[in-house]
Design an enzyme around this catalytic site. Structure first.
Site, PDB file in Angstrom:
ATOM      1  N   HIS A  12      41.885  44.442   6.810  1.00 45.86           N
ATOM      2  CA  HIS A  12      41.927  43.547   7.972  1.00 45.86           C
ATOM      3  C   HIS A  12      40.516  43.033   8.271  1.00 45.86           C
ATOM      4  O   HIS A  12      39.544  43.788   8.144  1.00 45.86           O
ATOM      5  CB  HIS A  12      42.495  44.284   9.197  1.00 45.86           C
ATOM      6  N   SER A  35      47.278  34.343  15.498  1.00 44.61           N
ATOM      7  CA  SER A  35      47.795  33.638  16.681  1.00 44.61           C
ATOM      8  C   SER A  35      49.271  33.223  16.588  1.00 44.61           C
ATOM      9  O   SER A  35      49.657  32.223  17.191  1.00 44.61           O
ATOM     10  CB  SER A  35      46.939  32.411  16.986  1.00 44.61           C
ATOM     11  N   GLY A  84      43.485  35.793  17.213  1.00 46.24           N
ATOM     12  CA  GLY A  84      43.215  35.939  18.643  1.00 46.24           C
ATOM     13  C   GLY A  84      42.629  34.717  19.326  1.00 46.24           C
ATOM     14  O   GLY A  84      42.130  34.798  20.438  1.00 46.24           O
ATOM     15  N   GLU A 128      39.008  42.570  10.911  1.00 46.41           N
ATOM     16  CA  GLU A 128      38.285  43.328  11.943  1.00 46.41           C
ATOM     17  C   GLU A 128      37.576  44.541  11.333  1.00 46.41           C
ATOM     18  O   GLU A 128      36.616  45.056  11.906  1.00 46.41           O
ATOM     19  CB  GLU A 128      39.260  43.741  13.070  1.00 46.41           C
ATOM     20  N   GLU A 180      45.262  35.812   6.648  1.00 49.07           N
ATOM     21  CA  GLU A 180      44.871  35.730   8.055  1.00 49.07           C
ATOM     22  C   GLU A 180      43.502  35.059   8.161  1.00 49.07           C
ATOM     23  O   GLU A 180      42.464  35.739   8.029  1.00 49.07           O
ATOM     24  CB  GLU A 180      44.773  37.132   8.671  1.00 49.07           C
ATOM     25  N   ASN A 220      51.206  44.247  14.519  1.00 47.75           N
ATOM     26  CA  ASN A 220      49.950  44.996  14.439  1.00 47.75           C
ATOM     27  C   ASN A 220      49.446  45.186  15.872  1.00 47.75           C
ATOM     28  O   ASN A 220      48.957  44.239  16.484  1.00 47.75           O
ATOM     29  CB  ASN A 220      48.937  44.212  13.586  1.00 47.75           C
ATOM     30  N   TRP A 221      49.584  46.390  16.358  1.00 43.91           N
ATOM     31  CA  TRP A 221      49.204  46.656  17.760  1.00 43.91           C
ATOM     32  C   TRP A 221      47.713  46.890  17.955  1.00 43.91           C
ATOM     33  O   TRP A 221      47.258  47.067  19.079  1.00 43.91           O
ATOM     34  CB  TRP A 221      50.003  47.863  18.287  1.00 43.91           C
ATOM     35  N   LYS A 222      46.976  46.949  16.838  1.00 44.88           N
ATOM     36  CA  LYS A 222      45.520  47.162  16.925  1.00 44.88           C
ATOM     37  C   LYS A 222      45.217  48.366  17.843  1.00 44.88           C
ATOM     38  O   LYS A 222      46.017  49.290  17.901  1.00 44.88           O
ATOM     39  CB  LYS A 222      44.828  45.879  17.395  1.00 44.88           C
ATOM     40  N   GLY A 243      49.710  39.915  15.925  1.00 41.59           N
ATOM     41  CA  GLY A 243      48.854  40.799  16.729  1.00 41.59           C
ATOM     42  C   GLY A 243      49.286  40.761  18.185  1.00 41.59           C
ATOM     43  O   GLY A 243      50.326  41.302  18.557  1.00 41.59           O
ATOM     44  N   GLY A 244      48.488  40.079  19.008  1.00 45.04           N
ATOM     45  CA  GLY A 244      48.698  40.026  20.455  1.00 45.04           C
ATOM     46  C   GLY A 244      50.153  39.885  20.897  1.00 45.04           C
ATOM     47  O   GLY A 244      50.624  40.688  21.718  1.00 45.04           O
TER      48      GLY A 244
HETATM   49  P1  13P Z   1      46.705  37.751  16.756  1.00 45.72           P
HETATM   50  O1  13P Z   1      48.192  37.507  16.511  1.00 45.72           O
HETATM   51  O2  13P Z   1      46.432  38.434  18.039  1.00 45.72           O
HETATM   52  O3  13P Z   1      45.927  36.497  16.536  1.00 45.72           O
HETATM   53  O4  13P Z   1      46.228  38.782  15.638  1.00 45.72           O
HETATM   54  C1  13P Z   1      46.549  38.565  14.316  1.00 45.72           C
HETATM   55  C2  13P Z   1      46.185  39.754  13.513  1.00 45.72           C
HETATM   56  O5  13P Z   1      45.027  40.103  13.396  1.00 45.72           O
HETATM   57  C3  13P Z   1      47.266  40.514  12.915  1.00 45.72           C
HETATM   58  O6  13P Z   1      46.808  41.446  11.992  1.00 45.72           O
END
Ligand code: 13P
Length: 241
Positions: A94, A202, A169, A96, A163, A6-8, A223-224
């Site tokens: 998600h 994470s 994050g 977010e 999640e 997930n590149w956000k 994510g990251g």
């Molecule tokens: P991180 O891996 O950056 O914690 O993000 C997880 C995430 O939100 C994947 O959808």
């Protein structure tokens, strides 16, 4: 096992170069039984599709509008439009987006229309730190599952991504025994066959050794670390080593 990137809201045309390493890896034996899926921002979906033309890496989007048909919704894209350009997956619910007011009811509509459009849905659920401290995790997850999947009989195209909001994050992940219990709890919510369950929050090449011990997890939503091809590849390699 599924490894979903997930590149956000990150990435531009230059980022495409970083994918060469992953493309090579996807064609090697080291990929093992790993399946890679990238969910870039909308602006890069088409470029990623072209880039992955000759390999088995699949593409998803990070959200969609709840309407099945076209409509006057400035700035939005529906599931049918995503399918039309070649996406096969979509992340829905998600944290977010929930944080910005996306309700369970809206998420339910989005999931229904994504399934109609023949997309596979990565349905995100998870408790906040406050809810965890109040020992409300199970209550929250039950509600999110019940309302998010309301009146959806065929769940064969749904993946549930657990999640925990406090793990996203932050570098923190749940304790192995807690995570095992939570994943079992999520599975127990389904009478017959449970959807595939992913973990996200994470995930990185250092903690994957612990996370992979939970052998009832079907994959990871990253994510990251997924924006760094080496790290993403290491996560896959370490899952199988
Ligand atoms: P991180 O891996 O950056 O914690 O993000 C997880 C995430 O939100 C994947 O959808």
């Amino acid at each position: 096992m599924y490894f979903i990137a997930n590149w956000k809201m990150y990435g531009d045309i230059k980022s495409l170069n970083t994918l060469n390493r992953v493309i090579k890896f996807s064609k090697s034996k080291e990929i093992n039984k790993g399946r890679l899926i990238y969910c870039p921002p909308y602006t890069l979906i088409n470029s990623f599709l072209k880039k992955f033309k000759n390999c088995l890496i699949d593409i998803g989007a990070q959200n969609c509008h709840e309407n099945e048909t076209y409509g006057p919704h400035t700035g939005f894209i529906n599931a049918r439009m995503l399918k039309n350009i070649g996406a096969n997956y979509v992340i829905i619910g998600h944290s977010e987006n929930r944080e910005k007011g996306e309700s369970n009811r809206l998420i339910n509509l989005k999931i229904k229309n994504a399934i109609k459009a023949k997309l596979k849905v990565i349905f995100c659920i998870g408790e906040t730190l406050k809810e965890k401290r109040q020992k409300k995790t199970r209550q929250i997850l039950s509600k999110q599952i019940k309302l998010g999947l309301d009146k959806i009989k065929n769940k064969s195209n749904i993946f549930i991504a657990y999640e925990p909001v406090w793990a996203i994050g932050t570098g923190m992940i749940p304790k192995t025994e807690d995570l095992l219990k939570t994943i079992k709890f999520i599975k127990s919510k389904f009478k017959s066959k449970s959807p595939k369950i992913l973990y996200g929050g994470s995930v990185n090449p250092n903690n994957i050794k612990n996370l992979k011990k939970i052998n009832i997890i079907d994959g990871f939503l990253v994510g990251g670390a997924s924006q760094n091809s080496k790290k993403f590849i290491d996560i896959v390699k370490k899952t199988y080593s």
